[in-house]
Design an enzyme around this catalytic site. Structure first.
Site, PDB file in Angstrom:
ATOM      1  N   TYR A   1       0.665  -1.198   0.231  1.00  0.00           N
ATOM      2  CA  TYR A   1       0.145   0.072  -0.087  1.00  0.00           C
ATOM      3  C   TYR A   1       0.838   1.255   0.067  1.00  0.00           C
ATOM      4  CZ  TYR A   1      -2.898  -3.882   2.120  1.00  0.00           C
ATOM      5  OH  TYR A   1      -3.512  -5.165   2.246  1.00  0.00           O
TER       6      TYR A   1
ATOM      7  N   ASP B   1       0.738  -0.392   5.250  1.00  0.00           N
ATOM      8  CA  ASP B   1      -0.112   0.710   5.553  1.00  0.00           C
ATOM      9  C   ASP B   1      -1.352   0.714   4.737  1.00  0.00           C
ATOM     10  OD1 ASP B   1      -0.935   3.455   6.364  1.00  0.00           O
ATOM     11  OD2 ASP B   1       0.295   4.486   5.178  1.00  0.00           O
TER      12      ASP B   1
ATOM     13  N   CYS C   1      -4.691   3.110  10.739  1.00  0.00           N
ATOM     14  CA  CYS C   1      -5.485   4.179  11.074  1.00  0.00           C
ATOM     15  C   CYS C   1      -6.638   3.732  11.642  1.00  0.00           C
ATOM     16  CB  CYS C   1      -5.920   5.149   9.798  1.00  0.00           C
ATOM     17  SG  CYS C   1      -6.744   3.969   8.780  1.00  0.00           S
TER      18      CYS C   1
END
Length: 453
Positions: free
Chosen positions: A313, A380, A406
């Site tokens: 990613y 990520d 996140c």
């Protein structure tokens, strides 16, 4: 079915709701205040540990009662007066009633609680100073008044905002330029309820004195050259783009972005890596925090002395370029065509030749990559996490996986899979990517246990 806590607006409180006085003990996993009383758990949005509040019981579910905050009777020692004049109406900075020091402490504690089952060492949250470099503005006309600002998640109304503490001073100049353009050219504002009007959003990226602005409408917008001229009076480097979005969605930009006037890219540098950003390039919202994360990631990867790093990613390729300094080879996987193309340009611009860029879905791409065991993975992923890519990563038997997340919920689920496969969740660092909000970014290091090597 997952129970959704109800929205609550004290201005329209039904008269029969039960009003309670509660002393808040802690935060839950959504940073709502929690109180226990007579064997029942009360959850109060907007309350802070240590507050004594008056709250209205809105709805109960099993032994949990969700409440709306009516008033703070006695404020917590950790409560501060929000510095923003729009705090009560905007809804964007839901953690501004807490000071920065306590905000970092609360977020550190939250991550420690969630990762406690893994025995992970959680370091104190990192709160680098820095402004957000991306702005999404919405528009609304109410009784003939033009509102330019942010959508309140609860009311779905647009709060008219002229100054934002989370963005640099250029925010005000941008809002003024848009307002003058709309009024001078009688640009019609989109009304979701009726599907009328044209202008929906304006999405800006501002970095190192350079502005890229995308105006979003249900069809092509009028007089965009006039908007460009207004922007040029306030910004030295400006690029104006357009996106046509006629979909019934709250998503701002859908589909292709068309260049109209001025610059096509922002040119910048991070940790010695030169890069370009387009209007729709993925880039972390706070450049100062992003730089600290990448600096820490590079140091960790360097300490593993890997022959190969797998960067999943990878976006426009800043991390791949950094890892190329400490590994013989980097395999970089990115699904977005524009990003993969931008990454190749970045590598060429920086004179890097030991990175292989693969365009495609991570899970599928790894199936066609020759397995070299003992490397390091940097991942990520989006909010949904790794999904099926975990099994493919495990085939490579990496000695370490560095996971930037996140979303702590999906991180925990993915970590469970790695732990079950013989990895230890060694350490984690929370990063305050969006200060004054409940959002927290986490970077976790997983290492293969010795008895499984």
């Amino acid at each position: 079915m997952k129970f959704q806590k109800p929205d609550f607006n004290p201005r329209i409180m039904p008269p029969k709701l039960k009003v309670l006085t509660l002393e808040v003990e802690k935060f839950d996993n959504n940073f709502a205040g929690v109180c226990y009383k007579n064997g029942r758990r009360y959850v109060i949005d907007g309350a802070i540990p240590g507050d004594v509040v008056k709250a209205a019981a809105v709805e109960s579910f099993n032994n949990i009662t969700y409440c709306g905050l009516l008033a703070v009777v006695k404020p917590s020692e950790k409560r501060v007066r929000p510095k923003c004049r729009y705090y009560d109406s905007c809804g964007g900075c839901d953690f501004m009633a807490v000071g920065l020091k306590d905000e970092l402490a609360f977020k550190t504690d939250y991550v420690r609680r969630r990762l406690f089952p893994f025995g992970t060492e959680v370091r104190d949250a990192v709160g680098e100073k820095g402004f957000r470099n991306k702005i999404t503005l919405a528009f609304e006309k109410t009784n003939g008044k033009l509102n330019v600002g942010f959508i309140d998640d609860k009311t779905k109304k647009v709060t008219d905002v002229s100054v934002c503490l989370m963005h640099e001073a250029v925010f005000s100049d941008l809002v003024k330029a848009l307002r003058f353009w709309i009024e001078d050219n009688d640009v019609s504002i989109y009304v979701p309820r009726f599907g009328t009007g044209t202008l929906r959003f304006a999405v800006a990226r501002y970095l190192d004195g350079q502005l890229l602005l995308t105006v979003v409408g249900t069809k092509s917008l009028p007089s965009t050259e006039d908007l460009y001229k207004k922007l040029k009076k306030r910004f030295s480097k400006v690029g104006l783009f357009e996106n046509v979005n006629a979909e019934k969605t709250n998503e701002a930009v859908v589909g292709d972005v068309k260049h109209l006037h001025g610059e096509k890219f922002i040119e910048s540098e991070m940790l010695g890596v030169k890069f370009r950003l387009g209007p729709d390039s993925f880039f972390q919202t706070n450049a100062a925090v992003c730089g600290k994360i990448y600096e820490d990631a590079l140091e960790i990867v360097k300490g593993k002395n890997p022959s190969v790093v797998y960067d999943m990613y990878s976006g426009i390729g800043i991390t791949s370029a950094l890892f190329s300094r400490v590994a013989k080879k980097v395999v970089s996987v990115e699904i977005v065509t524009k990003a993969a193309r931008a990454q190749k340009e970045l590598l060429s611009e920086n004179g890097i030749s030991n990175v292989e860029v693969i365009e495609g879905d991570t899970e599928e791409a790894l199936k066609n990559v020759a397995v070299e065991k003992g490397g390091v993975f940097f991942v990520d992923p989006p909010r949904r996490g790794l999904s099926g890519a975990t099994e493919e990563i495990l085939r490579f038997e990496p000695k370490a996986v560095l996971y930037l997340s996140c979303n702590l919920d999906t991180l925990v689920k993915d970590v469970e899979k790695f732990v079950a496969a013989g990895y230890k969740a060694v350490s984690a660092t929370p990063y305050n990517m969006f200060r004054a909000t409940t959002h927290v970014e986490i970077m976790m290091l997983l290492e293969k246990t010795e008895n499984d090597e």
